[in-house]
Design a protein around this motif. Structure first.
Motif, PDB file in Angstrom:
ATOM      1  N   ALA A   1       0.839  -1.211   0.000  1.00 40.35           N
ATOM      2  CA  ALA A   1       0.000   0.000   0.000  1.00 40.35           C
ATOM      3  C   ALA A   1       0.867   1.252   0.000  1.00 40.35           C
ATOM      4  CB  ALA A   1      -0.935  -0.002   1.203  1.00 40.35           C
ATOM      5  N   VAL A   2       1.887   1.264   0.853  1.00 39.86           N
ATOM      6  CA  VAL A   2       2.775   2.426   0.946  1.00 39.86           C
ATOM      7  C   VAL A   2       3.495   2.671  -0.376  1.00 39.86           C
ATOM      8  CG1 VAL A   2       4.906   3.307   2.001  1.00 39.86           C
ATOM      9  CG2 VAL A   2       3.128   2.282   3.445  1.00 39.86           C
ATOM     10  N   ASN A   3       4.149   1.636  -0.891  1.00 37.52           N
ATOM     11  CA  ASN A   3       5.026   1.838  -2.042  1.00 37.52           C
ATOM     12  C   ASN A   3       4.277   1.949  -3.362  1.00 37.52           C
ATOM     13  OD1 ASN A   3       7.722   1.790  -0.741  1.00 37.52           O
ATOM     14  ND2 ASN A   3       7.027  -0.220  -0.074  1.00 37.52           N
ATOM     15  N   LEU A   4       3.140   1.272  -3.470  1.00 33.11           N
ATOM     16  CA  LEU A   4       2.307   1.473  -4.650  1.00 33.11           C
ATOM     17  C   LEU A   4       1.693   2.866  -4.622  1.00 33.11           C
ATOM     18  CD1 LEU A   4       0.850   0.571  -7.205  1.00 33.11           C
ATOM     19  CD2 LEU A   4      -0.868  -0.552  -5.747  1.00 33.11           C
ATOM     20  N   GLY A   5       1.216   3.281  -3.450  1.00 31.45           N
ATOM     21  CA  GLY A   5       0.619   4.617  -3.334  1.00 31.45           C
ATOM     22  C   GLY A   5       1.603   5.718  -3.665  1.00 31.45           C
ATOM     23  N   ILE A   6       2.804   5.640  -3.108  1.00 32.56           N
ATOM     24  CA  ILE A   6       3.814   6.667  -3.361  1.00 32.56           C
ATOM     25  C   ILE A   6       4.336   6.567  -4.797  1.00 32.56           C
ATOM     26  CG2 ILE A   6       6.151   7.420  -2.698  1.00 32.56           C
ATOM     27  CD1 ILE A   6       5.306   6.856   0.222  1.00 32.56           C
ATOM     28  N   GLY A   7       4.386   5.353  -5.334  1.00 35.08           N
ATOM     29  CA  GLY A   7       4.759   5.187  -6.738  1.00 35.08           C
ATOM     30  C   GLY A   7       3.757   5.849  -7.667  1.00 35.08           C
ATOM     31  N   LEU A   8       2.478   5.682  -7.373  1.00 33.07           N
ATOM     32  CA  LEU A   8       1.431   6.319  -8.189  1.00 33.07           C
ATOM     33  C   LEU A   8       1.492   7.844  -8.067  1.00 33.07           C
ATOM     34  CD1 LEU A   8      -1.503   3.869  -7.394  1.00 33.07           C
ATOM     35  CD2 LEU A   8      -0.471   4.222  -9.647  1.00 33.07           C
TER      36      LEU A   8
ATOM     37  N   ILE B   1      -7.002   1.072  -0.160  1.00 31.01           N
ATOM     38  CA  ILE B   1      -7.469   0.680   1.166  1.00 31.01           C
ATOM     39  C   ILE B   1      -6.623  -0.485   1.660  1.00 31.01           C
ATOM     40  CG2 ILE B   1      -9.450   0.021   2.567  1.00 31.01           C
ATOM     41  CD1 ILE B   1     -11.252   0.838   0.195  1.00 31.01           C
ATOM     42  N   ASP B   2      -5.902  -0.273   2.754  1.00 29.39           N
ATOM     43  CA  ASP B   2      -5.123  -1.343   3.382  1.00 29.39           C
ATOM     44  C   ASP B   2      -6.042  -2.058   4.374  1.00 29.39           C
ATOM     45  OD1 ASP B   2      -2.996  -2.951   4.109  1.00 29.39           O
ATOM     46  OD2 ASP B   2      -2.238  -1.537   5.605  1.00 29.39           O
TER      47      ASP B   2
END
Length: 275
Positions: free
Chosen positions: A20-27, A129-130
């Motif tokens: 969630a963290v790394n996909l979110g920040i990647g997006l 959503i995590d």
């Protein structure tokens, strides 16, 4: 209009929060407006983003869900925190445990989170959503609000039994509550590419589910650095930008965006949060 993605697996320790963290920040790094929702009473996502005492926060996801249950007026921006890597966070904490109990006796109990998400969706391109590692009412709410689900699966855990239960739950939510819900993909995490066992798990997963589900081409390798990021309150991109895990999450981000461009959601339910 945001695309809403739930990250779900009833087994804990499979890399949901890290993803969630790394996909979110990647997006976000690709120019998207991103909101992360911590839908776990343990508050692991909130802690991983550097907010060390989630139980002391004055407003959390539980606060907003309680307002939706009570049909109270609220500002959609209320309680949303900003992270220095360009994403927003609606934090989670222990109060979600009380919401879990309260939802049992609530009218339209499966769609309370959808009501909240529909009030903020116009401000974002992606909402992730995590979910907590259970199939309780809060997780059912997350699936009812989502357009799609990403299922992280740990590579040294034979996923057949747990995957079957999760897929049955997703299918039931699709039939009864949320007809547009799809499985975005299955993501192999913590893969030790040096071992034949990890290769065997990858083979079994693709053999048993590849004809029914998308299994991401990207796999997330095992690395100590990935675990360290949670203690530092930052993403793998900030901690080890040239490392294999950062490259893998960048690849996953591209896959998710490419899939998203194939089908952008039309959200039919708009919340009346001005009551």
């Amino acid at each position: 209009m945001a695309k809403v993605i739930a990250l779900a697996n009833q087994k804990g320790g499979v890399g949901k929060t890290t993803t969630a963290v790394n996909l979110g920040i990647g997006l976000a790094a690709e120019g998207n407006r991103v909101l992360l929702l911590d839908a776990d009473a343990q508050g692991n996502l909130t802690i991983a983003l550097g907010f060390r005492e989630p139980d002391n926060l004055p407003v959390s996801l539980a606060t907003m869900l309680q307002k939706c249950i009570a049909e109270e007026t609220y500002d959609p921006k209320e309680g949303i925190l900003q992270h220095h890597e360009g994403i927003d966070l609606m934090p989670g904490n222990i109060e979600l445990s009380a919401v879990e109990v309260a939802l049992v006796n609530t009218m339209s109990r499966e769609t309370i989170m959808r009501t909240y998400i529909d009030s903020v969706t116009d401000n974002y391109d992606y909402i992730l959503i995590d979910c907590m590692p259970s199939m309780g009412m809060v997780t059912i709410n997350a699936l009812a609000a989502a357009d799609s689900v990403i299922i992280p699966v740990q590579s040294h855990y034979l996923p057949a039994k747990g995957m079957t239960q999760l897929l049955q739950t997703i299918a039931r939510v699709r039939r009864q509550i949320n007809k547009k819900l799809v499985v975005e993909g299955v993501l192999l995490t913590m893969v030790d590419k040096r071992t034949n066992f990890a290769k065997d798990i990858s083979f079994v997963l693709r053999r048993d589910y590849g004809d029914k589900l998308r299994v991401y081409q990207t796999v997330i390798p095992f690395a100590i650095g990935a675990a360290e990021t949670s203690a530092l309150g930052k993403s793998i991109y900030a901690h080890d930008p040239g490392g294999q895990v950062a490259r893998a999450y960048a690849s996953l981000t591209k896959e998710v965006q490419d899939i998203g461009s194939e089908r952008r959601p039309t959200r039919q339910h708009k919340a009346d949060h001005s009551r």
